[in-house]
Write a protein that holds these residues in place. Structure first.
Motif, PDB file in Angstrom:
ATOM      1  N   GLU A 123      42.858  -8.434   6.719  1.00  0.00           N
ATOM      2  CA  GLU A 123      44.112  -8.802   5.751  1.00  0.00           C
ATOM      3  C   GLU A 123      43.954  -7.807   4.681  1.00  0.00           C
ATOM      4  N   VAL A 124      45.044  -7.442   4.028  1.00  0.00           N
ATOM      5  CA  VAL A 124      45.007  -6.447   2.950  1.00  0.00           C
ATOM      6  C   VAL A 124      46.248  -6.776   1.955  1.00  0.00           C
ATOM      7  N   LEU A 176      49.034  -3.060  14.705  1.00  0.00           N
ATOM      8  CA  LEU A 176      50.110  -3.922  14.388  1.00  0.00           C
ATOM      9  C   LEU A 176      49.999  -4.145  12.812  1.00  0.00           C
ATOM     10  N   VAL A 177      50.916  -3.624  11.910  1.00  0.00           N
ATOM     11  CA  VAL A 177      51.130  -3.992  10.479  1.00  0.00           C
ATOM     12  C   VAL A 177      51.969  -5.131  10.316  1.00  0.00           C
ATOM     13  N   ILE A 215      46.216  -5.781  12.777  1.00  0.00           N
ATOM     14  CA  ILE A 215      45.555  -6.125  14.012  1.00  0.00           C
ATOM     15  C   ILE A 215      45.405  -4.914  14.899  1.00  0.00           C
ATOM     16  N   GLY A 216      44.307  -4.673  15.357  1.00  0.00           N
ATOM     17  CA  GLY A 216      44.427  -3.579  16.304  1.00  0.00           C
ATOM     18  C   GLY A 216      43.537  -3.630  17.697  1.00  0.00           C
ATOM     19  N   GLU A 217      43.699  -3.106  18.594  1.00  0.00           N
ATOM     20  CA  GLU A 217      43.129  -3.123  19.792  1.00  0.00           C
ATOM     21  C   GLU A 217      42.708  -1.813  20.338  1.00  0.00           C
ATOM     22  N   TYR A 230      44.618   1.754   9.064  1.00  0.00           N
ATOM     23  CA  TYR A 230      46.198   1.245   8.716  1.00  0.00           C
ATOM     24  C   TYR A 230      45.817   0.470   7.303  1.00  0.00           C
ATOM     25  N   VAL A 231      44.559  -0.166   7.344  1.00  0.00           N
ATOM     26  CA  VAL A 231      44.190  -1.127   5.977  1.00  0.00           C
ATOM     27  C   VAL A 231      44.456  -0.157   4.943  1.00  0.00           C
TER      28      VAL A 231
END
Length: 814
Positions: free
Chosen positions: A735-736, A775-776, A788-790, A804-805
């Motif tokens: 979370e950011v 996903l942002v 969220i990243g995979e 992306y954060v």
């Protein structure tokens, strides 16, 4: 060039300002807002104006007449039935023989129309939409354009997860008459929802002109007050009536201000006013024509309409006082309070902040007004969260609040409907449930009271009895002081966001239905549905008994008792412990609970959340199944049980599910991440049996657990073995911080930076990489974004997420 001014709006969110007048006639800085729009058109050489009307049309026609006194020529077109924005403009088709402008008569703007028209003509456009970047785009239609300004996507009033840009539709359009080929006269048709999507699908030349000029959609009371302030602060180019007697102080003709009066800039005082000695007219005050203010009054940051009488020693702070209102001596009114037209407020009465008094009301001497004078108590603008409405019992979740919520929901359902209610049996939940019933009955609906049951059982009751909806009250497992009201639609799913907004709007306007006493419906008490539901769960089992050793975390006393009794009846060996209660050998936290499962030789551990909808599982190795693993596990079980079929998963779910689907010849449908969206997809009108099965596995912890154990028994397997069959899942979540006013900008910038690459904007923005995806997702309840990243490995998933954060942080702080 000709223009169409759309002036048919009721302005329901501005009530009580608009109870007796259409929204375009609400005064801003002493003049109806439509006068400001008319002056803008005239200043840009537009003199021929069509005005579309519906709500209280004669008030506008009588004020503007033929437009001559305002230097323009006006024609009026009245809707006898609602036709939508495009439908109302179609009424004026015979008048519109060339490119024309459409503009709202109830918004305040100083847009450079000439430049917008030049932009339209230079691109030979069929339609040009004037766009504006705003900090919080939730209440507007979001528009996405390419680098050349061509429109590529629309999104009407999105949630935070859907925000993909901060560029919104202002409702100002430059259009070719060719648009009338796309719909018929007297047909309900909307520009944003109907016409523009058609033009987009047919690749017609449709562009967005982004303006930096002032624009304010006067959508609610706060926006109305701010619009007045912006005019007198000269943030918007607008004509202010009267003469500027000192910098920032405008006074109309024949106004008398006695010597011992303090007037602070900026402010506007209308014509024919009388202000007596000792009074203070503070900054950001607007005084309407022919208003009398007696001695020793203090007016600050307030808007007073014309023909108002204010007696001595009155104190106004951030208030709106409508026309022909009489305030007796010593009255006090505070921030965001509104007194409707033709009202009388008695001596020494106090009007608390945010209170709205409808037109024609009388407030007695010395009264303290702490609730809106229509019916009901103070409104909150938005109170639905990710799950229903939550609050602290007897602080913000009071019986009065709950009754009003019930009345609001009943007003959405309409009369002759049947609503089910239930609770978890706690004293707090029972109290709030009874208050909800009172509100529902007042709106004219019938109530089925299912007494004490689980939330999943309540959802099943709504479906089984074919009700119109349901409301369930349950306390949090952290203590009975926190309570949630869950609202259910006729399918048993949580109500959608559209219905939530309807309830919020009715609640905030105190506009819910009231049923006459002799028309009130009754209450049907239905006992034992919880037992009936449990028997149905047992009857659906394929195996005759279950033989598992299970450790249960007593996280939700009500749900834990039910599942423990049920599993014991079915043949399981069950032990219950409470995490953190320092019982002998009891677990102190979830990590210790997992070790307890492994060291105690249990087949699995189970922790059920307070709503009895979700569960956490621990396998015999002490491995806690994450949400991602749980979704993959349930998907695999469903594919195996059904021999394929379809599963619905959130857009944030692992790609491993697609791998599983391919193996078992199944299909994967992705939807938004909120519970209501997933439920809605599973329980929609065309819901298949396989989707109902998935609903149970995902949103009914007790029945889902039994189905899981039944599957393991039939297949001679264990939870540990089933988890081992899943593909490896490598996901990372962070979370950011991201301010509410930055979320649209963040998503827009990320989309722009990935132009031409594979992305998905179903919710937030999902960017695909050769080795994974990220996903942002803007959070709907907090000022932050979830990332969220995979990836192919834990390290890559974390690295991709971190990139992306940093990007979100950089854009939001820039």
């Amino acid at each position: 060039m000709k223009a169409v001014v759309m002036a048919g709006g009721e302005g329901t969110r501005l009530r009580p300002l608009t109870c007796n007048r259409p929204k375009p006639m609400v005064p801003v800085a002493g003049k109806p807002v439509m006068e400001h729009i008319t002056a803008l058109l005239k200043n840009h050489g537009i003199y021929d104006i069509a005005v579309t009307l519906q709500y209280l049309p004669d008030i506008i026609r009588n004020h503007f007449e033929d437009g001559g006194q305002f230097g323009v020529r006006m024609r009026y077109y009245i809707e006898n039935k609602p036709l939508g924005t495009a439908g109302s403009v179609r009424n004026a088709e015979s008048f519109l023989d060339d490119t024309f402008l459409v503009i709202s008569g109830d918004a305040l703007t100083d847009i450079d129309i000439t430049k917008a028209v030049e932009f339209h003509k230079d691109r030979d456009a069929m339609a040009t939409l004037v766009l504006k970047r705003v900090d919080i785009p939730l209440e507007y239609g979001v528009v996405v354009t390419g680098k050349d300004g061509r429109i590529v996507r629309f999104l009407e009033k999105p949630g935070w997860g859907e925000v993909i840009s901060d560029t919104v539709n202002t409702g100002i359009y430059i259009l070719s008459p060719e648009i009338f080929k796309y719909y018929r006269a007297n047909e309900f048709f909307d520009f944003s929802r109907d016409l523009f999507p058609i033009l987009l699908s047919e690749n017609k030349p449709m562009y967005g002109y982004v303006t930096e000029d002032y624009w304010c959609d006067i959508g609610d009371i706060n926006a109305y007050i701010q619009a007045n302030f912006d005019v007198i602060d000269q943030k918007v180019r607008a004509d202010i009536p009267g003469r500027e007697i000192a910098q920032g102080i405008w006074v109309g003709q024949d106004t008398s201000i006695e010597n011992d009066v303090t007037v602070e800039a900026p402010c506007v005082i209308g014509a024919g006013c009388r202000i007596r000695d000792g009074s203070v007219i503070g900054k950001h005050s607007v005084i309407g024509d022919n208003t009398a203010i007696a001695d020793r009054c203090s007016i600050k940051r307030s808007v007073i309409w014309k023909n108002t009488d204010i007696c001595s020693d009155v104190q106004l702070r951030g208030s709106i006082i409508c026309s022909r209102t009489y305030l007796e001596s010593g009255v006090s009114a505070f921030e965001n309070s509104v007194v409707g037209e033709n009202s009388k407020i008695g001596e020494r009465a106090v009007i608390r902040p945010d209170i709205k008094i409808w037109p024609g009301k009388w407030v007695g001497q010395g009264m303290e007004v702490e609730s809106n004078i229509v019916w009901g108590s103070r409104a909150r603008r938005q109170f639905f969260g990710n799950r229903g409405v939550s609050g602290t019992v007897n602080i913000d979740m009071t019986p009065e609040f709950a009754a009003k919520l019930g009345a609001s929901f009943g007003s959405v359902i309409k009369k002759r409907g049947i609503i089910g209610v239930g609770c978890d049996g706690s004293t707090s939940a029972a109290m709030i449930k009874n208050a909800v019933i009172s509100g529902l009955l007042s709106s004219g609906v019938h109530v089925n009271d299912y007494d004490v049951l689980m939330l999943p059982s309540m959802r099943a009751a709504v479906r089984f009895y074919r009700l119109d909806g349901g409301i369930y009250a349950g306390v949090s497992n952290t203590g009975s002081h926190r309570l949630t009201l869950d609202f259910v639609d006729k399918t048993g799913s949580s109500i959608d966001r559209v219905t939530e907004k309807k309830i919020e709007n009715i609640f905030s306007r105190d506009d819910f239905a009231r049923c006459e006493g002799d028309c009130l419906k009754g209450i049907t008490e239905i006992k034992g549905f919880q037992d009936f539901y449990i028997k149905n769960v047992i009857n659906e089992m394929k195996s005759s008994s279950l033989d598992f050793k299970i450790l249960i975390n007593n996280s939700a006393a009500f749900g834990t008792r039910i599942v423990a009794e049920l599993l014991t009846e079915l043949g399981c060996s069950v032990k219950c412990v409470s995490i953190g209660e320092n019982l002998p050998e009891g677990p102190a936290d979830m990590g210790q609970f997992c070790r307890y499962v492994k060291n105690g030789g249990f087949d699995m551990g189970v922790s059920i959340e307070d709503s009895c909808e979700k569960m956490l599982l621990v396998n015999s190795n002490g491995m806690l199944l994450t949400e991602d693993v749980f979704i993959a596990l349930i998907s695999m079980i469903l594919f195996r049980k059904l021999g394929g079929g379809t599963v619905v998963v959130p857009v944030s779910a692992s790609q491993a599910i697609d791998t599983i689907a391919e193996k078992y010849h199944g299909n994967v449908v992705r939807t938004k991440t909120s519970t209501r969206d997933i439920m809605g997809r599973l329980l929609g009108r065309d819901a298949k049996e396989e989707l109902l099965e998935q609903f149970t596995m995902n949103f009914d912890a007790v029945a889902g657990l039994v189905k899981l154990l039944d599957f393991l028994t039939v297949n001679g397997s264990s939870l540990r073995e089933m988890v081992a069959m899943l593909p490896r899942i490598h996901m990372h979540r962070q979370e950011v911080e991201c301010g509410w006013d930055k979320k649209g900008k963040v998503i827009r910038r990320i989309i722009q930076e990935h132009s031409g690459k594979k992305i998905d904007t179903l919710e937030g923005v999902k960017i695909y990489d050769e080795k994974g995806w990220v996903l942002v997702l803007p959070d709907s309840e907090k000022p932050l974004c979830r990332v969220i990243g995979e990836g192919a490995s834990e390290e890559f998933a974390e690295e991709l997420t971190n990139i992306y954060v940093r990007k979100v942080r950089e854009i939001s702080r820039g």
